[in-house]
Structure formats: C-alpha cells, structure tokens
Design an enzyme around this catalytic site. Structure first.
Site, PDB file in Angstrom:
ATOM      1  CB  CYS A   1       1.676   6.947   8.519  1.00 16.16           C
ATOM      2  SG  CYS A   1       1.772   8.068   7.043  1.00 16.16           S
TER       3      CYS A   1
ATOM      4  CB  SER B   1       9.409   7.534   9.841  1.00 17.95           C
ATOM      5  OG  SER B   1       8.942   7.167  10.646  1.00 17.95           O
TER       6      SER B   1
ATOM      7  CB  CYS C   1       6.801  -4.741   9.653  1.00 11.72           C
ATOM      8  SG  CYS C   1       8.135  -3.780  10.819  1.00 11.72           S
TER       9      CYS C   1
ATOM     10  CD  GLU D   1      -3.088  -1.228   1.920  1.00 11.41           C
ATOM     11  OE1 GLU D   1      -3.678  -1.581   2.347  1.00 11.41           O
ATOM     12  OE2 GLU D   1      -2.664  -0.994   3.183  1.00 11.41           O
TER      13      GLU D   1
ATOM     14  CD  GLU E   1      12.357   0.578  10.879  1.00  8.49           C
ATOM     15  OE1 GLU E   1      12.202   1.360  11.444  1.00  8.49           O
ATOM     16  OE2 GLU E   1      14.024   1.419  10.087  1.00  8.49           O
TER      17      GLU E   1
ATOM     18  CB  CYS F   1       2.131  -0.732  14.369  1.00 11.72           C
ATOM     19  SG  CYS F   1       2.603  -1.011  12.909  1.00 11.72           S
TER      20      CYS F   1
ATOM     21  CG  LEU G   1      10.683   8.848  21.186  1.00 14.12           C
ATOM     22  CD1 LEU G   1      12.437   7.899  21.950  1.00 14.12           C
ATOM     23  CD2 LEU G   1      11.122  10.054  21.902  1.00 14.12           C
ATOM     24  CG  ASN G   2       5.963   6.084  19.168  1.00 14.13           C
ATOM     25  OD1 ASN G   2       5.295   6.457  18.790  1.00 14.13           O
ATOM     26  ND2 ASN G   2       5.592   4.574  18.824  1.00 14.13           N
TER      27      ASN G   2
ATOM     28  CB  CYS H   1       2.446   7.586   3.316  1.00 11.66           C
ATOM     29  SG  CYS H   1       2.498   6.866   4.365  1.00 11.66           S
TER      30      CYS H   1
ATOM     31  CB  CYS I   1       5.382  -1.392  16.775  1.00 18.71           C
ATOM     32  SG  CYS I   1       7.412  -0.933  16.385  1.00 18.71           S
TER      33      CYS I   1
ATOM     34  CG  ASN J   1      -4.715   7.102  13.425  1.00 17.82           C
ATOM     35  OD1 ASN J   1      -5.952   7.564  13.131  1.00 17.82           O
ATOM     36  ND2 ASN J   1      -4.060   6.954  12.495  1.00 17.82           N
TER      37      ASN J   1
END
Ligand code: SAH
Ligand code: SF4
Length: 345
Positions: A334, A193, A111, A91, A161, A118, A216-217, A104, A115, A291
C-alpha cells in the site's frame, strides 16, 4: 458512448427500467446477475426475456475490466494493472491472508494530496474513478480466486484519496455491501483509509457503516504538515475532534496508520505524544515501517527502534500492531502504487 451498467445504483436502474416499460422486479434480477452471479454480458441473463436483453445491450455498455498485467510477489500478493476505457491504468492488489483474501482497491488515478513519502503522490491527481471502475476492480479479480479461501475483506487503500472522490466511493460502497443484490461484503470487513479530509468525516459516518482508517504518520503539527500537506488545512486538533465524534459500532475502533520513518517520527517522545494525542478517540494503531522506494530519501528505522516504539504504545494500553506490507518485491505494498503505467503501452 453508452453508459456502463455498473455506474447505476438501485434507484437509478429501477427508474430507468420503469421509464422504458420494464417490470420493476427486473432491477434486482439484473443487479444480481452482475454482482452475485458475475455475468459477463447481458446475453448471460437467461431469466430475462430476449427482448429485454436486447434493449439492455442496445442501451448500456457492459464493460469488463481489461487486465494488462498481473505480477505475483514472493509472499503470494498479486498486483493487477487494469486498463480503463480511456487508456489510463490503475493498480489493485489481491493479498492472501491465512483464512481469506483482502483486496486493496484504488479510488483515483494518481492523488492530489502530495504526501512526501508516497509514490502515488508523484503523478498528482489525474482523475477520479467512477462507481463502475471502483466495482470493476472486485469483479476483475474474482474469477482468479479458485482456492477455498474467499475474498472477504476490502481496503480502500490503493491509489488515491477516497474522500476526495466522495460520491463515487460511497455509491460503490453501497453496492459492495448490499447483501441482497450487490457484492454482499460485510460492513465490518470494508475499510476506508483517508489522509484526513476532515470535512467529509461526518457525512461518511452518516452514509456508511464501514470501518475508518486514518493515515496519521505524526503526532505534532509541524512534522505532520511537512509529511502531509493536508495537515495545513485540517491540523491534528480538527482531525482528532472529527475522529472522536465519528459514529462507531460498539467495540469498533478507528485504525490509525503510522508509517515509521527513521529520524523523522520514530523517537520515544513521538510514541508518547502519539499515545496522548489519541486519548480522546477509540483507537488502535498500525505501525508500518516505511517502504523505501527510489522516489524518496526517507529510510525505515531499524528493528529495535520499531520494537521500542511499539512497546511504549503497549505500555500506554494501546493495541499497536507492526504491519510489514505485503508484496514489497513487486511494489504492491500500500502506498507503493504509482501511476507510472498510466498510459497505454
Ligand atoms: N489516500 C489514502 C489511502 C491510500 S494511501 C490515505 O492516505 O490513507 C495508503 C496507505 O499507504 C496510507 O496509509 C499511507 O500512509 C501508506 N503509505 C504510503 N506510502 C508509503 C510508504 N512508502 N511506505 C509505507 N506506507 C506507505
Ligand atoms: Fe494520496 Fe494517500 Fe498517497 Fe497521501 S498517502 S498522496 S493521500 S494516496
């Protein structure tokens, strides 16, 4: 199977041409046909001799990205589902801004980083994208841009990633930012990113001049390790050190993305700790309200909590912008890209 011409860089193509008795200036000519004039086939390359065109089409594939589906969001974002040679899908999201478009792009199918928040993490890593597959995402959307706005910004923030697919990503960036015979994007308008694959930071700083964003989060190791398993390998101390020595152009800063998740990382104390953590770095902060999606139990904080978090960062003299992701209604925000469509349908 014939190799895709978009998998070659300048040096490789130039060597191939000289090995096959073609003149060296043909290299720039061919690359310009692909990346500047957006030719769809070797037959379009009218300033090459007929024989040269024939040799090229005998030897190389000229793959054009196959669009399976385009979904348009209420805010104008368009999510493209591109099918790859092997039937897998990726995508790519085209986001209209006031003066330009931002694309994007994905760098992997799925991935491996796992995380917790995600959607892409759900499928695990399926495979890396090639240089040609990364570049094809740009070539695939360009014909659809017909208004006066230009596609000027690229964010490597889709599926995957980027630093875990380092070689293909850096090769693609080199052609993306080549102003002579590549796609001609300004380095200042391309952003990679990363979740914090620290072992690649120094190399990236040497190999490219693009912007760096770090997801970072969290501002402490226990919370970050819980949200992002990579933090167990490269904890915050190592990440901040690598950011502090990352070569930046004057006035440029590293963007730190911070997803705000209710009750997990959104307290006043988190904001103050974040401000302190980032002191050694030239930093700006993007606050992204989480989100919500079906694969996660996390919730976004309410508006007043988000504002308070931002206010604390402002008081500490940071630029902190709240970014409401675009394309939410079509899961194009994203981090909302998933590999659910990865098989041919
Ligand atoms: N792998 C890279 C780039 C792709 S992820 C990275 O992690 O930086 C793209 C961005 O989407 C990351 O900043 C990530 O933190 C964010 N993201 C992922 N899931 C999200 C969600 N549910 N809500 C908001 N942002 C999310
Ligand atoms: Fe991978 Fe980035 Fe999603 Fe983490 S946030 S799983 S690194 S795509």
């Amino acid at each position: 199977m014939k190799p895709d011409i978009k998998g070659f860089n300048k040096t490789e193509l130039s060597c191939w041409l000289s090995d096959h008795g073609m003149r060296s200036f043909r290299c720039a000519q061919i690359l310009r046909w692909i990346y500047v004039k957006h030719a769809a086939a070797f037959a379009d390359m009218t300033d090459l001799t007929k024989t040269d065109r024939q040799v090229l089409s005998d030897q190389f594939a000229f793959s054009i990205p196959l669009t399976r589906k385009i979904e348009t969001s209420a805010d104008g974002s368009r999510k493209y589902l591109f099918e790859l040679e092997d039937g897998l899908c990726i995508e790519t999201v085209l986001i209209p801004e006031k003066t330009h478009y931002t694309l994007c792009m994905s760098t992997q199918v799925g991935c491996a980083m796992g995380c917790r928040f995600c959607m892409t993490a759900q499928s695990g890593l399926i495979r890396n994208l090639t240089q040609g597959e990364i570049l094809s995402q740009v070539l695939g959307v360009l014909p659809d841009i017909t208004d006066e706005k230009r596609l000027s910004n690229i964010v490597l923030m889709g599926m995957g990633e980027p630093l875990a697919n380092y070689d293909a990503v850096v090769r693609a960036i080199t052609l993306l930012t080549d102003t002579d015979c590549g796609l001609g994007f300004s380095n200042r308008r391309v952003t990679l990113s990363t979740s914090g694959l620290v072992s690649r930071f120094d190399e990236l700083g040497q190999d490219t001049r693009i912007n760096l964003a770090v997801s970072l989060n969290a501002s402490d190791n226990p919370t970050r390790s819980r949200l992002m398993p990579i933090n167990q390998t490269y904890p915050l101390e190592a990440l901040i050190d690598a950011c502090a020595r990352y070569p930046l152009a004057p006035r440029n800063k590293i963007t730190f993305e911070y997803i705000l998740i209710r009750g997990i990382n959104d307290s006043d104390e988190d904001a103050r700790r974040l401000a302190k953590l980032l002191r050694p770095v030239k930093a700006k902060i993007n606050l992204i309200p989480f989100n919500e999606h079906p694969a996660s139990e996390f919730r976004r904080p309410d508006e007043s909590r988000i504002q308070k978090f931002q206010e604390i960062l402002h008081q500490k003299n940071y630029t902190a912008v709240i970014r409401h992701s675009k394309g939410q209604d079509i899961s194009a925000a994203c981090g909302q890209l998933s590999a659910k469509n990865r098989q041919p349908q």
